[in-house]
Design an enzyme around this catalytic site. Structure first.
Site, PDB file in Angstrom:
ATOM      1  N   LYS B  80       0.855  -1.191   0.000  1.00  0.00           N
ATOM      2  CA  LYS B  80       0.000   0.000   0.000  1.00  0.00           C
ATOM      3  C   LYS B  80       0.891   1.240   0.000  1.00  0.00           C
ATOM      4  O   LYS B  80       1.898   1.284   0.719  1.00  0.00           O
ATOM      5  CB  LYS B  80      -0.880  -0.043   1.248  1.00  0.00           C
ATOM      6  CG  LYS B  80      -1.966   1.017   1.318  1.00  0.00           C
ATOM      7  CD  LYS B  80      -2.800   0.831   2.600  1.00  0.00           C
ATOM      8  CE  LYS B  80      -3.957   1.801   2.699  1.00  0.00           C
ATOM      9  NZ  LYS B  80      -4.776   1.570   3.926  1.00  0.00           N
ATOM     10  N   SER B 155      -9.742   1.502   3.006  1.00  0.00           N
ATOM     11  CA  SER B 155      -8.867   2.299   2.164  1.00  0.00           C
ATOM     12  C   SER B 155      -7.831   1.485   1.380  1.00  0.00           C
ATOM     13  O   SER B 155      -7.286   1.988   0.404  1.00  0.00           O
ATOM     14  CB  SER B 155      -8.120   3.322   3.026  1.00  0.00           C
ATOM     15  OG  SER B 155      -7.255   2.680   3.937  1.00  0.00           O
ATOM     16  N   SER B 179      -9.751  -0.886   7.190  1.00  0.00           N
ATOM     17  CA  SER B 179      -9.182  -0.632   5.865  1.00  0.00           C
ATOM     18  C   SER B 179      -8.472  -1.817   5.221  1.00  0.00           C
ATOM     19  O   SER B 179      -8.123  -1.764   4.044  1.00  0.00           O
ATOM     20  CB  SER B 179      -8.212   0.553   5.923  1.00  0.00           C
ATOM     21  OG  SER B 179      -8.944   1.756   5.909  1.00  0.00           O
TER      22      SER B 179
END
Ligand SMILES: [Zn+2]
Lengths: 487, 489
Positions: B80, B155, B179
């Site tokens: 990420k 997310s 997330s």
């Protein structure tokens, strides 16, 4: 009484002192702590506030803060917490400062200070640990952050451990304020936790001062930029006088922050405090609370050095030294330690004699050595040897001064220096008698004048004898012999 | 024939270690697969094929030399883009970090590199991890490999989509309020949020420091155990990281669920959860019963306050964490008349609307006069949630719930932030309690054919029990069919 004249006014002062700790590394990263240097040469992702970095606690900084709080008689918090103090400033890498808020390392202490033989106790509100900021350099324009052409940032200082010591508003005069700052600096120096160099900013003093009739509360004025103990006194004296004049003339003091201008000798208004800034304190989620172990605290307490004021009292009480001498000897830890080591090693000299050598001769020689009193280049045993040589009549005072100078320069033992350079005092009457006889024989008229009761040429004779003995004659023995011979 | 990019991380690691394939072949397969579908899925913000090839070559050299290999040697991975990687742009999907190249690597990244992981690239996310759909990225909207008109969740939407689309066998996401788990559920993959403090935070661009945790997103539970083992453990650079030995997660997988007491959380298993999701969830619970778990219902009365508490605490911490983006030292700088205006201009241009909203929310809840009523009260309520969990764990070994109230929703479908916040209703409470949780695929919704996830929540540091139950469940249910995107059209 003149109706416009205010009744007696009372001065109330509280001091906020920031002290940079002399740990090897910064508070939350491994960068070295130092002064000056190439801008941004002591930085890393952590102290530059790079995204994703986290603080890790410097345990030495916690230890030093705890020692300071202990020396100030504070209660040590069984659990103390770090908070974020949020505000934007370009020299603060994270735009928050990791500091302490409602649970500082130490609270509720006190400090005893002496002014002209009188003792005052100043309350300590708190001692807490925080990180220092970087330094901004505003270039061009008006030279301030809002009107400069541009600003440069040096983050070498950012993250240096900083202890904030806040006094109660117990201080009643600029003289007591100066004594407090002096005493505090001395304690910090004794603890060995800071360089306490005000001119370099490793100790910074801010003051709150107000003047009001007894029982009333005055408007608080914060005074900043006092870069020496002397300027603490001068600035507060100026500010006290200014506020008194404002009040006596029927005016009122504005709550404000003022800047001490050392050259102009006056304070200038920086800003008025319309409202308190909201720092949005909240507990620092990246750090865990400090919970010092009882055993560790006990150990720290055991390691605490004798405080300077206690040392001075002991010298007067146990060694019979004067208040002045005790004051000089305690002025730095190293000087007091030197005195005590020398006294312990001395075989002939007593406390008064050792003290005199430190407070007079050594002090004047050390004045020429940078940081001389903090780090005197002399061992206790060398000092003891020197003082013993004087006490034993082996050196005259002026000879000893020469030897002391050489010892400071070379670090060699006084006896060695004296022997090598032939500096010695001759007290042996037999050895001196010949010289005196020769001088008297060479100056019969002078001897005659003395015999007839005219004492004036005595000094001349002494001088001749000293010359003949190459300055080594013990003056006391020489003068005794001369008197014996002419009587 | 199964392509290399289709294999799990554990398979690839053993193929490479046993010299059946080279790390270079594995990397090429994943690079090719990434390029094939990236135009549709938009998982990545930065691709690093050259670095991947170099790393793979290094692994192959180590294999040839007979050197000891890490547990992920030669396994491609995606991180990420909120995880700092030295020398590789790390943006947090924000314009304010558009040009930011970290001078250091996050502990998580470093541990994966050391384990032999081969970085393929940095994945998309909601800006600074603030969102539940990846639509808040300043760069692109990642699409759900199951249906390109749907969001991947967020997310960590890019990380979940990359794994679901076959671009990477595993990825690392971060989870603050769900997330990792919510996008894993929406993309039909496994997502594990470790106990707070198990995986070091050093190098994760902070959103809410007291909640952020990095964790694996994988295609099966075994890979989740494998990757967790590589990233867990004490880090001296993170004061909140937990001491103690890292358990053998892989070794604990076969323990099963028999005899385990599993509590179904009453508060998020009915109302507020889409009926088709409920159906799959109930079936999942039946599977657990069938496997020998003792299932009962448990009530956590404070569960329903999770979102409220979360939106006081997380934005407060974020408002402070994001203060460092000021244009002074790195990142976007828009000049102004003075420093203050430069700060203001840079932040105005650099932050997106959701980030600004949360900074304002957080600034407000920390303000003097409001602190006690908002932030402090939320912190107290947070301890009540943790207490509720602790009480539930007195009776149960694990708790279960749906991982998200819905399946993947349409891109652009939810415009109201408050509605969007409710996407995390199932995951936020265990984040607030600091406990471990994992989302595992529980089948496809009968309504829309999109994946549904079941969430297992464990006591703090009881990842082993959680993984063994999740593994047993997965073995019984079988893996999901592959998303349509899987087979080349
Ligand atoms: Zn540093």
């Amino acid at each position: 009484m003149n109706p416009t004249e205010a009744p007696d006014l009372v001065t109330t002062i509280g001091l906020e002192v920031h002290v940079e700790l002399k740990t090897n590394t910064k508070m939350f990263c491994g960068c070295p702590v130092g002064f000056g240097g190439e801008p941004n040469s002591r930085v890393c992702p952590v102290c530059l506030g790079h995204p994703g970095t986290l603080p890790t606690m410097n345990e030495k900084a916690v230890e030093y803060t705890t020692k300071i709080a202990m020396a100030l008689g504070c209660d040590i918090a069984p659990r103390s917490v770090f908070h974020r103090k949020n505000y934007f400033y370009p020299d603060m890498p994270k735009n928050y400062q990791i500091s302490q808020y409602d649970l500082p390392v130490g609270e509720r202490g006190s400090l005893e200070v002496e002014v002209d033989g009188e003792f005052y106790t100043v309350g300590i509100t708190r001692a807490h640990l925080e990180e220092d900021t970087g330094k901004s350099l505003h270039i061009g324009g008006g030279g301030r952050i809002h009107d400069a052409d541009y600003s440069l940032e040096d983050f070498n200082r950012a993250g240096t451990p900083l202890v904030e010591i806040v006094s109660e508003p117990d201080i009643t005069s600029p003289a007591v304020a100066r004594a407090y700052a002096t005493e505090l600096r001395s304690i910090l120096e004794y603890l060995g936790v800071s360089d306490v160099r005000m001119e370099e900013g490793s100790m910074r003093v801010d003051a709150n001062i107000s003047v009001a009739p007894p029982g009333e509360r005055g408007k608080k004025v914060e005074v900043k930029n006092m870069n020496s103990l002397r300027s603490v006194f001068r600035a507060l004296e100026y500010e006290e006088k200014r506020q008194r004049e404002v009040l006596r003339s029927g005016g009122s003091v504005t709550q404000s922050t003022r800047h001490w201008d050392e050259k102009a000798g006056r304070t200038q208004e920086l800003r008025t405090k319309e409202e308190a800034f909201d720092y949005r304190y909240f507990p620092e989620p990246d750090l865990v609370p400090l919970e010092p172990a009882v055993e560790w605290l006990r150990q720290l307490r055991e390691e605490q050095p004798e405080l300077p004021i206690e040392r001075a009292k002991r010298y007067q009480r146990d060694l019979g030294l004067s208040s002045y001498d005790a004051g000089v000897l305690r002025s730095t830890k190293a000087l007091g330690d030197l005195f005590e080591q020398a006294l312990a090693a001395a075989k002939k000299a007593d406390a008064k004699q050792v003290s005199n050598w430190v407070t007079n001769d050594l002090m004047s020689l050390l004045a020429a050595v940078p940081e001389g009193t903090k780090n005197p280049p002399l061992t206790g045993s060398n000092l003891a040897e020197l003082v013993d040589m004087v006490a034993g009549g082996d050196l005259s005072k002026s000879q000893a001064q020469q030897v002391l100078q050489k010892t400071l320069e070379t670090g060699r033992r006084p006896r060695e220096i004296a022997d090598e350079s032939g500096i010695k005092q001759v007290s042996d009457e037999g050895a001196l008698e010949a010289a005196i006889d020769a001088v008297l024989a060479a100056n019969p008229d002078v001897a005659e004048r003395l015999r007839s009761g005219d004492n004036k040429p005595f000094g001349f004779l002494m001088g001749e004898v000293m010359k003949a003995t190459k300055g080594q004659g013990n003056p006391k023995v020489v003068s005794g012999l001369i008197r014996k011979k002419i009587s | 024939m199964t392509e290399l990019w289709e294999r799990t991380a554990a398979d690839l690691a053993s193929l490479v270690a046993s010299k059946q394939v080279s790390a270079a072949e594995v990397a090429e397969s994943c690079i090719a697969r990434t390029n094939e579908v990236e135009g549709d899925v938009l998982s990545y913000l930065t691709l690093t094929p050259e670095a991947a090839r170099a790393k793979a070559a290094g692994v192959d050299a180590a294999v040839a030399a007979g050197e000891p290999l890490g547990p992920l040697a030669g396994v491609p991975m995606a991180l990420k883009d909120i995880i700092c990687t030295e020398g590789i742009r790390s943006t947090a999907a924000s314009k304010i970090l558009d040009t930011y190249i970290p001078p250091y690597s996050a502990t998580v990244a470093q541990r994966l590199y050391d384990a032999g992981g081969v970085l393929l690239g940095k994945t998309n996310l909601d800006e600074f991890a603030m969102g539940s759909s990846t639509e808040n990225s300043a760069y692109q909207v990642t699409r759900n490999p199951w249906d390109l008109s749907k969001v991947p969740g967020g997310s960590s939407g890019g990380s979940a989509a990359a794994v679901a689309a076959g671009q990477a066998p595993f990825s690392i996401g971060t989870d603050t309020g769900g997330s990792i788990r919510q996008p894993a559920a929406l993309c039909g993959v496994v997502g594990l949020k470790p106990t707070y403090g198990l995986v070091p935070r050093y190098g994760l661009i902070a959103f809410a420091s007291s909640l952020d945790q990095a964790g694996p997103i994988t295609r099966d539970v075994r890979d989740a155990a494998l990757v967790l083992g590589a990233i867990a453990g004490l880090d001296p650079k993170d004061s909140t990281s937990l001491p103690g030995p890292v358990p053998d997660y892989m070794g604990a997988l076969d323990k099963g669920v028999e005899g385990l007491k599993i509590g179904v959380v009453k508060e998020i298993s009915g109302e507020g959860v889409n009926p088709a999701v409920q159906t799959r969830f109930r079936e999942a619970v039946q599977i657990l019963e069938k496997l020998g778990a003792q299932v009962g219902e448990v009530s956590l009365p404070t569960f329903g306050y999770g979102i409220d508490i979360y939106y006081l605490i997380a934005p407060a911490e974020a408002s402070s964490n994001l203060a460092r983006f000021d244009g002074v030292r790195y990142g976007l700088r828009i000049d102004g008349a003075d420093v203050e205006n430069m700060n203001r201009n840079s932040r105005a241009a650099g932050f997106g609307p959701e980030v600004k909203r949360r900074i304002m929310l957080g600034t407000y809840s920390l303000s003097s006069g409001y602190y006690d009523a908002y932030y402090l009260k939320a912190q107290k309520a947070r301890t009540l949630i943790a207490r509720d969990f602790a009480r539930a764990y007195e009776q149960f070994d694990l708790l279960v719930s749906p991982s998200a109230p819905t399946t993947a929703f349409g891109i652009g479908e939810i415009t109201d932030p408050l509605t969007m916040y409710l996407s995390d209703i199932c995951t936020v409470p265990s984040s607030l309690a600091g406990a471990a949780a994992i989302s595992v695929p529980a089948g496809l919704s009968a309504d829309d054919g999109l994946p549904v996830g079941i969430q297992f929540m464990a006591k703090p540091l009881d990842e082993t029990t959680m993984l063994s139950a999740a593994y047993a469940f997965e073995q019984e249910l079988g893996l999901l069919p592959k998303p349509p995107l899987w087979s080349p059209s």
